[in-house]
Design a protein around this motif. Sequence first.
Motif, short mmCIF file in Angstrom:
data_model
loop_
_atom_site.label_atom_id
_atom_site.label_comp_id
_atom_site.label_asym_id
_atom_site.label_seq_id
_atom_site.Cartn_x
_atom_site.Cartn_y
_atom_site.Cartn_z
N THR A 1 -0.11 0.68 10.97
CA THR A 1 -1.24 1.42 10.40
C THR A 1 -2.47 1.30 11.29
OG1 THR A 1 -0.41 1.00 8.16
CG2 THR A 1 -2.70 1.66 8.37
N THR A 2 -2.78 0.07 11.71
CA THR A 2 -3.95 -0.16 12.55
C THR A 2 -3.78 0.49 13.91
OG1 THR A 2 -4.24 -2.26 11.38
CG2 THR A 2 -5.51 -1.98 13.39
N GLY B 1 8.01 2.80 10.20
CA GLY B 1 8.11 3.39 8.87
C GLY B 1 7.73 4.86 8.86
N ALA B 2 8.23 5.57 7.85
CA ALA B 2 7.93 6.99 7.66
C ALA B 2 8.23 7.35 6.22
CB ALA B 2 8.74 7.86 8.62
N THR C 1 6.31 1.44 3.22
CA THR C 1 6.93 2.20 2.14
C THR C 1 6.66 3.69 2.34
OG1 THR C 1 4.95 1.83 0.81
CG2 THR C 1 6.84 0.40 0.37
N PRO C 2 7.60 4.56 2.01
CA PRO C 2 7.38 6.01 2.14
C PRO C 2 6.14 6.43 1.36
CG PRO C 2 9.69 5.56 1.77
CD PRO C 2 8.97 4.26 1.57
N TYR C 3 5.20 7.03 2.08
CA TYR C 3 3.91 7.41 1.51
C TYR C 3 3.92 8.85 1.03
CZ TYR C 3 4.06 8.57 6.43
OH TYR C 3 4.49 9.01 7.66
N VAL D 1 1.94 -1.52 0.96
CA VAL D 1 0.48 -1.35 0.97
C VAL D 1 0.12 -0.20 0.04
CG1 VAL D 1 0.64 0.02 3.11
CG2 VAL D 1 -1.57 -1.04 2.45
N PRO D 2 0.23 -0.44 -1.28
CA PRO D 2 0.06 0.65 -2.25
C PRO D 2 -1.31 1.32 -2.20
CG PRO D 2 0.21 -1.49 -3.35
CD PRO D 2 0.60 -1.71 -1.94
N GLY D 3 -2.33 0.63 -1.71
CA GLY D 3 -3.64 1.25 -1.61
C GLY D 3 -3.67 2.43 -0.66
N ARG D 4 -2.73 2.46 0.27
CA ARG D 4 -2.63 3.58 1.21
C ARG D 4 -1.51 4.55 0.86
NH1 ARG D 4 -4.93 3.91 6.31
NH2 ARG D 4 -6.29 2.17 6.89
N THR D 5 -0.44 4.04 0.29
CA THR D 5 0.76 4.86 0.15
C THR D 5 0.95 5.47 -1.23
OG1 THR D 5 2.12 2.96 -0.48
CG2 THR D 5 1.95 3.45 1.89
N ALA D 6 0.21 5.00 -2.22
CA ALA D 6 0.42 5.42 -3.61
C ALA D 6 1.82 5.08 -4.08
CB ALA D 6 0.13 6.91 -3.80
#
Length: 291
Positions: A44-45, A78-79, A104-106, A135-140
């Motif tokens: 992500t970074t 990831g994707a 995790t798939p976003y 990272v649920p804050g990004r991926t929902a």
Amino acid sequence: MFRGSIVALITPMDADGGIDDASLKRLVDFHVDAGTTAIVSVGTTGESATLDEDEHCRLIARTLQLADGRIPVIAGTGANSTREAITLTRCAKEAGADAALLVTPYYNKPTQEGLYLHYRAVAEAVDIPQILYNVPGRTACDLLPETVARLAKVDNIIGIKDATGDLKRVAALREGCGEGFALYSGDDASACDFMLLGGDGDISVTANVAPRLMQEMCQAALADQRVLARACDRRLSALHRDLFVQSNPIPVKWAACELGLCGVGIRLPLTWLSDQFHARVRAALEQAGCL
């Protein structure tokens, strides 16, 4: 198992958004010299969301080439498409990565069964150690501890990066997954406590600019040297907070530029750090002894 401070490496770019190879070399050498445990390339970074598939694979391969066996490299692969995740993970294996990190798939919000089947499919398709990334804050999308426990039984799924900041999950994950399953924090602000509760390390944004102090904090926490770990963490606390005054990696790329590690470059839709935050991030760098 990788234990300690693992940097979620920025992808240095020029003013036009092209990958800056000279700065990438500088960053890899910086982390080798600082004793960082491992590098995560194109997470992500590392702005994985705005790199195309060819760039993604070439950047992993180039990071491995520059590392030259001096430091392990974990490839972000990831994707939100299982097929794409398999393709990227194959690229990482072919390049010689030490492991893969799969977010995790976003956006498409899979069920827990969908998450289980997604990760199992990638693990079965590519024989490389794989680390889950929640990272649920990004991926929902939230990969629940009971689903992680199911996935921990897959031979080449070796750990998880948990960026929820929920310290109650450490015990739940350890109980469900066993001692041999690596638990990494993905939340710098709570990483010290995460390790003191039994975690194995931190996949860190802060380590981009304060690698030695991050490694000192992590190693102290892993050795249960609580006073030293917390003292280091207090010096880092402003960075943990202020490297997120705007969306990651906006502040950390500005901070790395301020330290002379890279130039001014980021890809739209991300923008360079707003002027109003410069003094705040600079003060955090000073508190941690980076300036």
